[in-house]
Enzyme design. Structure first.
Site: not given
Ligand code: UD1
Ligand code: CA
Length: 463
Positions: A10-11, A15, A78, A155, A387
Site C-alpha cells: 500500500a506504500g 523515495r 506503517g 529500524e 484498410n
C-alpha cells in the site's frame, strides 16, 4: 499444513519520486509485485491477501489475478497497521500467516519453502527471514542476545550508533501463528522516530511473552533486496537479468552478449537459439529451437516456432510466428499478426491483425493490415492495404498464388482471387477474379518532340 499470505503493497514509495505506485515499477517488463505474488502462489496458500492503498485500482488491475483478495489501507500508518488491515479478510483462518513486502522481487519460491519448513522444524511461534549483508543501511537490524536468540528488530532511524553496525537485516518476511499475530498487532504503537505502526515491533513483543522466535538466515542475500529508490530498481533488474540469462545459457541458448540482453524470467526459449545483443524479450513469449534473433530487436507476448530468423531492429508484439519464417531487418509485427511456415517479411514492412500464408513474401516497404493472405503470395514493394476509411476498418482477402505488383493500393474491403495479378502502380478498389490481371492506373501518354524551356541566363543555381 495450510498457510495464508499477506503482501504489503500500500506504500507510496516516496523515495521512487514517481506517479506510478512503487510496487508497479517494472523489473524486466513486469511489475515487481507480480514476482512476489508468483513466488507465494507456489506455496499453494489457502488465501493471499494483498494490502493496497496508494494507487489501489492500478495495482489490482496490473495483477489481474483471481487468486488474490485485496484489502485497502486508507492511510499510510506503517507496516504494522497495513498488516492489521488484512485481519477482517483472514479472521476465520487459524493457521500460520506469511507476511512479506511487495517490494522485493528477487525472492524465490524455494527460499520461501525452506523458510516455512524451518519454522515448522523449530516449532516456532514467529519466524523472521534475515540476511547477512555488507552494507545494512536502510534496513531494520536484527537484535540477538549472547546465546544468538533473536530478541527484537530495530529500524535504522531508531537505532543507536552501535546497533547500526549490526549487519544482520530484516527482510520484512515473517511467518507467524495467527493467534499471536492479531493480538500483537493490536498492541503495536507509534512511539518511534517515524511515528508509524511498525510490524517489526511484534518480534520484541514475542520475546517479552517468551514465545519461540526463529531467525532464519537466507543463503543468498540478493534475494531479499528491497527496492526503495530507482538505484535499487536498476540493481535488482541487473541481478534478475543475470539470473535469467545464466539459466538460459545453461539450458542451451546462446546469448552473444548477456550484459545487453534483457529477457523476462517467464520467457521460454528452445535450445540452439542464438540471441544477438541489445535484444529485449518480455511478457508471455515463447521461442522455439534453432532461431536467430536480433541484434536490437524487441519481442513481447509473442509465440515463435523453430528455425526462425528475426534480423536486426524488429519490433514484434502479440504475434504468432510459425516455423522457418524470416523477418526484417526493420520490420514491425503488430498484435494479431500470424505469419505461417516459411513466409518472409522483409525490411520496412508493417503487419497488423493479418494472416500471412505459408511461403508468402512481403519483402519490402509494405503495410498489410486486417488481411487474410493465402499461400505463396508475392507482395511487391510498396504495397498498401488501405484498410481504414476514416471511420471503419475493412478486410482484405488475398487468395493463394496471387502476385501483387509493386506500389499497389488495395482499397478494402476487397478480394483478390486465386492466381490473380495486379499491375504495378495500380489502385485496386474492386474485387479481382481468379487468374486475371487487374490494372488500375492512368495510361502513359507520350508527347513527341517536347522540349523543356532553356534556363534564363544570369540566374545563379539554386535560386
Ligand atoms: C521495512 C521494514 C524493515 C525491513 C525492510 C525490508 C518496517 C517498519 N520496516 O522497511 O525492517 O528491513 O522493510 O525491505 O516494517 N507498506 C504499506 N503500508 C504502509 C507502509 C508500508 O503497505 O503504511 C508496504 C510498502 O508498500 C512496502 C512494504 O510495506 O511494500 C515495506 O514498506 P517500506 O516503506 O518500503 O519499508 P522499509 O522502510 O523498506
Ligand atoms: Ca522497502
Amino acid at each position: 499444513m495450510s498457510l495464508s499470505v499477506i503482501v504489503l503493497a500500500a506504500g507510496m514509495g516516496k523515495r521512487m519520486k514517481s506517479d506510478l505506485p512503487k510496487v508497479l515499477h517494472p523489473v524486466l517488463g513486469r511489475p515487481m509485485l507480480s514476482y512476489v505474488v508468483d513466488a507465494v502462489l507456489k506455496l499453494l496458500p489457502k488465501r493471499v491477501v494483498v494490502v493496497v492503498g496508494h494507487g489501489a485500482q492500478e495495482v489490482e488491475k496490473a495483477l489481474d489475478s483471481k487468486e488474490i483478495t485485496y484489502v485497502t489501507q486508507t492511510e499510510r500508518l506503517g507496516t504494522g497497521h497495513a498488516a492489521n488491515c488484512a485481519h477482517p479478510a483472514l479472521k476465520s483462518f487459524k493457521g500460520d500467516i506469511l507476511i512479506l513486502n511487495g517490494d522485493f522481487p528477487l525472492i524465490t519460491p524455494n527460499t520461501l519453502k525452506k523458510f516455512v519448513k524451518d519454522h515448522q522444524k523449530h516449532g516456532a511461534d514467529i519466524s523472521i527471514l534475515t540476511a547477512l549483508v555488507e552494507d545494512p543501511s536502510g534496513y531494520g537490524r536484527i537484535k540477538r542476545d549472547e546465546g544468538g536468540n533473536v530478541v527484537g528488530i530495530v529500524e535504522e532511524k531508531d537505532a543507536t550508533k552501535e546497533e547500526r553496525f549490526i549487519n544482520e537485516i530484516n527482510s520484512g518476511t515473517f511467518f507467524i501463528k495467527s493467534s499471536f499475530l492479531w493480538n500483537a498487532l493490536n498492541k503495536v504503537n507509534t512511539r518511534n522516530k517515524q511515528k508509524e505502526y511498525y510490524l517489526t515491533d511484534i518480534v520484541g513483543s514475542a520475546y517479552k511473552n517468551s514465545l519461540k522466535i526463529n531467525g532464519s538466515v537466507v543463503l543468498d542475500s540478493d534475494e531479499v533486496m528491497g527496492v526503495n529508490d530507482r538505484l535499487d530498481l536498476s540493481l535488482v533488474e541487473s541481478i534478475l537479468k543475470w539470473r535469467t540469462n545464466e539459466s538460459l545459457m545453461r539450458s542451451g541458448v546462446t546469448l552473444i552478449d548477456p550484459e545487453t540482453t534483457y529477457i523476462s524470467p517467464k520467457v521460454k526459449i528452445g535450445r540452439d537459439t542464438t540471441i544477438y545483443p541489445n535484444t529485449h524479450i518480455y511478457g508471455n513469449t515463447q521461442i522455439g529451437r534453432n532461431c536467430i534473433i536480433g541484434p536490437s530487436t524487441w519481442i513481447e507476448d509473442s509465440k515463435l516456432g523453430n528455425g526462425i530468423t528475426i534480423k536486426s531492429s524488429c519490433y514484434i508484439t502479440s504475434a504468432v510466428i510459425r516455423n522457418n519464417v524470416t523477418i526484417g531487418p526493420f520490420a514491425h509485427i503488430r498484435p494479431e499478426a500470424e505469419i505461417m511456415d516459411g513466409a518472409k517479411i522483409g525490411n520496412f514492412v508493417e503487419i497488423k491483425k493479418s494472416k500471412i500464408g505459408q511461403g508468402s513474401k512481403v519483402s519490402h516497404l509494405s503495410y498489410i493490415g486486417d488481411t487474410i493472405m493465402g499461400k505463396d503470395v508475392n507482395i511487391g514493394a510498396g504495397t498498401i492495404t488501405c484498410n481504414y476509411d476514416g471511420i471503419n476498418k475493412h478486410k482484405t482477402t488475398i487468395e493463394d498464388n496471387v502476385f501483387i505488383g509493386s506500389d499497389t493500393m488495395l482499397v478494402a474491403p476487397i478480394r483478390i482471387g486465386k492466381g490473380a495479378t495486379t499491375g504495378a502502380g495500380s489502385t485496386i478498389s474492386k474485387d479481382v477474379p481468379s487468374d486475371s490481371l487487374a490494372i488500375g492506373r492512368a495510361r502513359q501518354t507520350i508527347i513527341k518532340d517536347w522540349k523543356r524551356k532553356p534556363k534564363e541566363k544570369g540566374r545563379s543555381k539554386g535560386k
